[in-house]
Write an enzyme that holds these catalytic residues in place. Sequence first.
Site, short mmCIF file in Angstrom:
data_model
loop_
_atom_site.label_atom_id
_atom_site.label_comp_id
_atom_site.label_asym_id
_atom_site.label_seq_id
_atom_site.Cartn_x
_atom_site.Cartn_y
_atom_site.Cartn_z
N ARG A 148 -9.09 3.54 -26.16
CA ARG A 148 -9.61 4.49 -25.16
C ARG A 148 -9.43 4.05 -23.72
NH1 ARG A 148 -13.37 4.68 -29.17
NH2 ARG A 148 -13.15 6.58 -30.42
N LYS B 5 -0.38 8.81 -12.71
CA LYS B 5 0.22 9.68 -13.73
C LYS B 5 0.95 8.80 -14.74
CE LYS B 5 1.00 14.13 -11.49
NZ LYS B 5 2.02 15.14 -11.15
N GLU C 157 12.74 10.75 -2.53
CA GLU C 157 11.27 10.90 -2.45
C GLU C 157 10.76 10.50 -1.06
OE1 GLU C 157 9.49 12.31 -4.81
OE2 GLU C 157 10.72 12.07 -6.62
N LYS D 285 1.22 8.81 -0.10
CA LYS D 285 0.88 9.18 -1.48
C LYS D 285 -0.58 8.85 -1.77
CE LYS D 285 2.11 9.85 -6.08
NZ LYS D 285 3.05 9.70 -7.16
N GLU E 201 -4.46 16.77 -9.31
CA GLU E 201 -3.54 17.87 -9.01
C GLU E 201 -4.14 19.25 -9.19
OE1 GLU E 201 0.46 17.07 -10.28
OE2 GLU E 201 1.16 19.05 -9.70
N ARG F 22 -2.37 17.88 -4.09
CA ARG F 22 -1.31 17.09 -4.72
C ARG F 22 -0.05 17.92 -4.98
NH1 ARG F 22 -2.55 12.04 -8.84
NH2 ARG F 22 -0.39 11.48 -9.13
N ASN G 272 5.15 18.25 -4.75
CA ASN G 272 6.20 18.92 -5.52
C ASN G 272 7.28 19.53 -4.66
OD1 ASN G 272 5.26 18.37 -8.06
ND2 ASN G 272 3.91 20.16 -8.10
N HIS H 91 10.81 19.74 -5.82
CA HIS H 91 10.78 19.51 -7.27
C HIS H 91 10.82 20.80 -8.07
CE1 HIS H 91 9.74 15.49 -6.01
NE2 HIS H 91 9.71 15.06 -7.25
N HIS I 21 13.64 20.16 -10.41
CA HIS I 21 13.46 20.01 -11.86
C HIS I 21 14.35 20.99 -12.62
CE1 HIS I 21 9.20 18.07 -11.57
NE2 HIS I 21 10.13 17.15 -11.73
N HIS J 30 17.04 11.63 -10.56
CA HIS J 30 15.89 12.46 -10.20
C HIS J 30 15.81 12.70 -8.69
CE1 HIS J 30 11.91 14.16 -10.03
NE2 HIS J 30 11.54 13.20 -9.19
ZN ZN Z 1 9.83 13.10 -7.97
#
Ligand code: ZN
Length: 361
Positions: A121, A143, A185, A227, A237, A241, A245, A248, A252, A265
């Site tokens: 846990r 994350k 980034e 950040k 998020e 947050r 993106n 992105h 993506h 990426h």
């Molecule tokens: Zn990224």
Amino acid sequence: MINLKVELGDNSYPIFIGEKIFDKLSETLSLYDFSKKIVLVTDSDIYKIYGDLIERGFAGFVELLDIIVVPSGEKSKSFAGVDQIISRMLELQCDRNVAVIAFGGGVVGDLAGFAAAIYKRGVNYIQVPTTLLAQVDSSVGGKTGINHALGKNLIGSFHQPKLVWSDLDFLNSLPEKEIRSGLGEIIKYGVIWDEKLFSFLEENINSVFELDMDSIAYLVKRSCEIKAEVVAQDEREFGLRMILNFGHTIGHGIEAEMGYKILSHGEAVLVGMLAESKIALEMELLSQIEFERIANLISIFNLKKKLKINPDSVLEFMQSDKKALEGKLRFALPTQIGKVEVFDNVSNDQVRRSINYVIKH
Ligand code: ZN
Ligand code: ADP
């Protein structure tokens, strides 16, 4: 050594940044209430370069250092990868005071962080990011997760590390493609938050490509500060947050359409930022002059020749992305360099037009 803090109440943690600081990590860890068993996760490429350094770094400080080496590459972010780590920890009878160290790029950080999030846990983990992308982005914010056959990062958990230890010296062995990826980034942070950071990049991009360490230290520090600030205001998020993106939403879609090949990426994010800035220009949110500053900085990366995409299928991938909310796409769009706002009224035609634009420019 630079020392920052991510302010998250009981989950707050420090970020240390410096050159050749890895050998001081174990001393710092001994100040924490961790058990003397350390499980360190890394990947096969990194282990080849830094295996000896890792062994030396902990000699004398721990009773047991167990190094788990997963194959390098995105495929390790899988249930099999989690199983490998967790099974080993059970064999070693690690208790809840164990410290898991993620020594590597985003893949290792996400995977080891997720294993730490679910082992008994949740246990302590420490990020030692070795790629520029991980140092400025994925190691901060908690994350963690793995991929599924149906999509990337679909399984995961928010689990904050106990500390982040960024040794800039690791970047010297990083392939150039990975440096470019991290810069994607960093440019994003400039556009969404900090005009000064953006103009620093405009003026110093050549010394940055040459890994001038003063410049890199500034970029990593400033990116982590931004950040950390965003994450402190919105850990899970729900709101702010979302501005991370930027680039992105379309990025993506482009990565997925290209089968996660050719573009890294960060490079896909660079193309995504150009397309999304074009949308902001068309919507009269962003001035022509500021649009051109963004486009000029991105053009240095020479990405057009790598772009083999079909705008319609990029859009389809975008719509199936987990971030599409009830079928509506949300975009963080720049209103000036240093500021973005979130919009959900961008039409599919606008998206298609902007993708066609980046294919040609
Ligand atoms: Zn990224
Ligand atoms: P990212 O951090 O961009 O998400 P990965 O974790 O997949 O990416 O790392 C990218 C590649 O770089 C992997 O093949 C990894 O083994 C390699 N790598 C990571 N850090 C270093 C480093 N400091 N020096 C050389 N190669 C590295």
